[in-house]
Design a protein around this motif. Structure first.
Motif, PDB file in Angstrom:
ATOM      1  N   PRO A   1      -6.153   1.392 -11.164  1.00 12.90           N
ATOM      2  CA  PRO A   1      -4.858   2.090 -11.185  1.00 12.90           C
ATOM      3  C   PRO A   1      -4.889   3.490 -11.777  1.00 12.90           C
ATOM      4  N   ASP A   2      -5.944   3.827 -12.534  1.00 14.86           N
ATOM      5  CA  ASP A   2      -5.998   5.153 -13.163  1.00 14.86           C
ATOM      6  C   ASP A   2      -6.655   6.216 -12.284  1.00 14.86           C
ATOM      7  N   ALA A   3      -7.240   5.809 -11.168  1.00 12.91           N
ATOM      8  CA  ALA A   3      -7.887   6.790 -10.283  1.00 12.91           C
ATOM      9  C   ALA A   3      -6.830   7.653  -9.604  1.00 12.91           C
ATOM     10  N   GLN A   4      -7.195   8.887  -9.284  1.00 11.82           N
ATOM     11  CA  GLN A   4      -6.210   9.842  -8.762  1.00 11.82           C
ATOM     12  C   GLN A   4      -5.936   9.679  -7.277  1.00 11.82           C
ATOM     13  N   THR A   5      -6.910   9.208  -6.496  1.00 11.17           N
ATOM     14  CA  THR A   5      -6.738   9.108  -5.052  1.00 11.17           C
ATOM     15  C   THR A   5      -6.515   7.661  -4.650  1.00 11.17           C
ATOM     16  N   ASP A   6      -5.355   7.396  -4.076  1.00  8.75           N
ATOM     17  CA  ASP A   6      -5.012   6.052  -3.612  1.00  8.75           C
ATOM     18  C   ASP A   6      -5.411   5.934  -2.146  1.00  8.75           C
ATOM     19  N   ILE A   7      -6.244   4.947  -1.807  1.00  8.32           N
ATOM     20  CA  ILE A   7      -6.739   4.872  -0.428  1.00  8.32           C
ATOM     21  C   ILE A   7      -5.639   4.535   0.565  1.00  8.32           C
ATOM     22  N   LEU A   8      -4.529   3.969   0.102  1.00  5.45           N
ATOM     23  CA  LEU A   8      -3.401   3.726   0.996  1.00  5.45           C
ATOM     24  C   LEU A   8      -2.503   4.955   1.089  1.00  5.45           C
ATOM     25  N   LYS A   9      -1.938   5.371  -0.010  1.00  5.11           N
ATOM     26  CA  LYS A   9      -0.958   6.458   0.024  1.00  5.11           C
ATOM     27  C   LYS A   9      -1.568   7.782   0.451  1.00  5.11           C
ATOM     28  N   ASP A  10      -2.821   8.030   0.049  1.00  8.67           N
ATOM     29  CA  ASP A  10      -3.435   9.328   0.317  1.00  8.67           C
ATOM     30  C   ASP A  10      -4.328   9.351   1.550  1.00  8.67           C
ATOM     31  N   LEU A  11      -4.949   8.199   1.883  1.00 12.30           N
ATOM     32  CA  LEU A  11      -5.923   8.185   2.976  1.00 12.30           C
ATOM     33  C   LEU A  11      -5.522   7.277   4.138  1.00 12.30           C
ATOM     34  N   GLY A  12      -4.558   6.395   3.936  1.00 12.62           N
ATOM     35  CA  GLY A  12      -4.071   5.566   5.031  1.00 12.62           C
ATOM     36  C   GLY A  12      -4.793   4.252   5.234  1.00 12.62           C
ATOM     37  N   TYR A  13      -5.801   3.946   4.418  1.00 14.38           N
ATOM     38  CA  TYR A  13      -6.461   2.648   4.523  1.00 14.38           C
ATOM     39  C   TYR A  13      -5.589   1.583   3.836  1.00 14.38           C
ATOM     40  N   SER A  14      -5.762   0.334   4.215  1.00 17.23           N
ATOM     41  CA  SER A  14      -4.946  -0.764   3.680  1.00 17.23           C
ATOM     42  C   SER A  14      -3.467  -0.582   4.006  1.00 17.23           C
ATOM     43  N   ASN A  15      -3.168   0.113   5.106  1.00 20.43           N
ATOM     44  CA  ASN A  15      -1.759   0.323   5.429  1.00 20.43           C
ATOM     45  C   ASN A  15      -1.131  -0.935   6.019  1.00 20.43           C
TER      46      ASN A  15
ATOM     47  N   ILE B   1       3.428   8.107   6.403  1.00 21.89           N
ATOM     48  CA  ILE B   1       2.218   8.784   6.850  1.00 21.89           C
ATOM     49  C   ILE B   1       2.214  10.208   6.312  1.00 21.89           C
ATOM     50  N   THR B   2       1.049  10.657   5.851  1.00 19.47           N
ATOM     51  CA  THR B   2       0.926  12.025   5.343  1.00 19.47           C
ATOM     52  C   THR B   2      -0.218  12.737   6.057  1.00 19.47           C
ATOM     53  N   ASP B   3      -0.285  14.031   5.866  1.00 13.50           N
ATOM     54  CA  ASP B   3      -1.311  14.846   6.520  1.00 13.50           C
ATOM     55  C   ASP B   3      -2.718  14.488   6.032  1.00 13.50           C
ATOM     56  N   SER B   4      -2.785  13.807   4.882  1.00 16.01           N
ATOM     57  CA  SER B   4      -4.108  13.508   4.314  1.00 16.01           C
ATOM     58  C   SER B   4      -4.676  12.179   4.794  1.00 16.01           C
ATOM     59  N   TRP B   5      -3.952  11.468   5.633  1.00 19.11           N
ATOM     60  CA  TRP B   5      -4.453  10.167   6.074  1.00 19.11           C
ATOM     61  C   TRP B   5      -5.653  10.338   6.994  1.00 19.11           C
ATOM     62  N   GLU B   6      -6.807  10.006   6.468  1.00 14.41           N
ATOM     63  CA  GLU B   6      -8.035  10.178   7.228  1.00 14.41           C
ATOM     64  C   GLU B   6      -8.368   8.975   8.107  1.00 14.41           C
ATOM     65  N   VAL B   7      -7.627   7.862   7.962  1.00 12.88           N
ATOM     66  CA  VAL B   7      -7.962   6.661   8.721  1.00 12.88           C
ATOM     67  C   VAL B   7      -7.976   6.941  10.220  1.00 12.88           C
TER      68      VAL B   7
END
Length: 556
Positions: free
Chosen positions: A432-446, A79-85
């Motif tokens: 795969p080339d996009a900079q923001t990963d919805i799991l690692k950066d935002l917490g979706y698909s966790n 979990i990171t501070d950027s997880w908006e889920v």
């Protein structure tokens, strides 16, 4: 409320576990659909609950509430501070989650310790069917079947997806169920056989529909590639024996469970590892070893470190192996570096059939949750049930947990989900080339919240077309084995069964491997059965069959 980084990480982690626990609780409620409800004094604890909450509506607490949840920390996706889920969940529902964090490495042990000591959070997620038995018997968790009326989404999808009988099988000795699993509209084996179809084609072997056809293909590959041992497992045999066992009319490996198998002819449970089908399965795999067709190292070591199945697949030493959807990606990445993209074809095939028919495991639930017995004293207990029902069973929340916010991270047109190009989902090789990963950066698909309950469309939305073909092939060509009748044990019986089952299983595991590898001759099969019988095997079966008879008598 603004939190510093550490506080926010802990807060978000707690929320994540709450959501997963919700999934389990919801499933448990479904099981009660046939048995009426009894809220006890829960009706007094309805602060912040919605008076008009219904299926397919958004739950929103009438005032801000906080629920405590056990949270398992996955090392790969901390979990990171950027997880908006969690922020999105709170904005929609007025619910924040207070987490108690435990590491994945010893989550089961720490969970048991917290529950037995009375220090566990209210919501206990990541519970698979069977995990709840010891806690139900001791009264440490709630009978969720008593509260089904507060979970309309759960009830709706149990009915729509024809899961009512499966939910009833979750009931314990008192006729109630104490966990609620994740609901799956379609269920196929997660682990199965992955093959190099290009090599099978090259040697003139068909894609195997049965284990005998697989052997034929392996023999042809061995003739063409004499230095290979073409079949491997990579999970110490536990994966391959699990899905192979159904074709032989038995259970084994990861699916061994309590070791019993229901015999329709006798109307009783028998011990699987003494059956003719189990012996036939062992003889089959022993024959593969004897003829140099099965990589023995893959039956004794996990797929990590040097000499792995992945490395052997890439080196052309193995051409068929156990794996899941993600393993296809692992093998493909390795093969890209050795034979090059476009020069191979890895296919995930339906588990082969055998003497018992084209049979696979019964339809399965996914992980769900339990609620501690103290949860019913929470002033917002009914709101907690409604929240969990929304979080794990409503289509709105299912989409949110998997893909994020519609119109921001993804679009949905005519039922088709498309991740926006500025976002990636590396776990499934999407953008795969996009900079923001919805799991690692935002917490979706966790790993904790997403996927517990899924429609077929949602399951297919993030998987590769090859996996969708695998789903189609299983559903169209294989028959799930019927679930066994319930045989729930009471607290005293659970203790007795545990004392007997552990040494029995140790004997089975040791000798199954020895027979397959040729370290013990198959001529000693009767002696092996005698060793099990000397460990009070009959007493163990008497416990199980006694519980089955009692349950049948009490529940019609």
């Amino acid at each position: 409320m603004k939190l510093d980084l550490t506080a926010r990480l802990t807060h978000r982690a707690g929320r994540r576990l709450t959501a997963l626990a919700a999934a389990t609780a919801l499933v448990g409620l479904a099981a009660c659909s046939s048995g009426g409800s009894d809220d006890g004094d829960a009706g007094e604890n309805d602060a912040a609950a919605m008076a008009d909450y219904a299926a397919d509506t958004t739950f929103k607490a009438t005032e801000p509430v906080t629920f405590s949840m056990l949270w398992t920390d996955w090392p790969e996706t901390p979990i990171t501070d950027s997880w908006e889920v969690f922020d999105e969940i709170e904005e929609r529902t007025n619910v924040s989650l207070d987490l108690t964090n435990i590491p994945f490495s010893d989550a089961v042990e720490k969970r048991s310790l917290l529950i037995s000591s009375g220090d566990a959070p209210d919501i206990i997620p990541l519970i698979y069917t069977g995990d709840e038995q010891q806690f139900a018997a001791s009264g440490a968790v709630l009978p969720l079947s008593d509260y089904e009326e507060h979970m309309p989404n759960f009830r709706k999808y149990v009915e729509e997806w024809d899961l009512g009988d499966m939910v009833d099988n979750l009931r314990q000795a008192d006729g109630k169920y104490y966990m609620t699993p994740g609901l799956q509209e379609v269920s196929v084996p997660t682990f199965t056989l992955l093959i190099r179809k290009d090599i099978f084609d090259e040697v003139g072997a068909k894609v195997p529909e049965t284990w005998d056809e697989l052997r034929d293909g392996l023999e042809k590959i061995k003739a063409a590639y004499p230095d290979s041992t073409p079949l491997a497992d990579g999970f110490e045999g536990a994966s391959m024996l699990n899905y192979a066992a159904h074709a032989f009319g038995t259970v084994a490996g990861w699916g061994f469970g309590n070791g019993t198998f229901y015999d329709e002819d006798s109307g009783e449970f028998v011990y699987a590892a003494t059956s003719d089908g189990y012996k036939d399965m062992v003889e089959y795999f022993h024959g593969l070893v004897e003829d140099g067709l099965l990589d023995t190292e893959s039956f004794t070591a996990a797929n990590d470190g040097s000499g792995t199945v992945t490395e052997k697949f890439a080196a052309g030493q193995v051409f068929a192996a156990s794996g899941a959807n993600g393993t296809v990606n692992d093998f493909s990445t390795a093969l890209d570096a050795t034979v090059g993209k476009g020069n191979y074809e890895v296919v995930q095939i339906a588990p082969p059939g055998g003497e018992a028919g084209q049979v696979v495991e019964p339809r399965n639930f996914w992980n769900g949750f339990m609620l501690t017995s103290e949860a019913k004293n929470h002033p917002n207990f009914i709101a907690m049930l409604q929240f969990l029902d929304w979080l794990y069973y409503s289509p709105e929340a299912r989409d949110l947990l998997r893909w994020g916010v519609e119109g921001e991270t993804y679009t949905k047109t005519d039922g088709k989900y498309t991740l926006n190009p500025e976002f990636s989902l590396d776990a499934f090789s999407i953008n795969p080339d996009a900079q923001t990963d919805i799991l690692k950066d935002l917490g979706y698909s966790n790993d904790v919240l997403a996927g517990s309950t899924e429609s077929r469309a949602l399951k297919e939305s993030y998987n590769a077309p090859q996996y969708v073909e695998y789903i189609d092939s299983v559903l169209s060509t294989r028959t799930p084995r019927d679930p066994f009748p319930p045989a729930p044990l009471d607290e005293t019986e659970l203790e007795q069964a545990s004392l007997l089952a552990t040494p029995l299983k140790d004997t089975v595991d040791t000798n199954t491997l020895r027979f397959i590898l040729g370290e013990r001759p198959l001529s000693e099969w009767d002696a092996y059965v005698g060793e099990l019988e000397s460990q009070n095997l009959q007493g163990y079966l008497d416990l199980i069959n006694g519980a089955r008879e009692r349950y049948a008598d009490e529940n019609g």
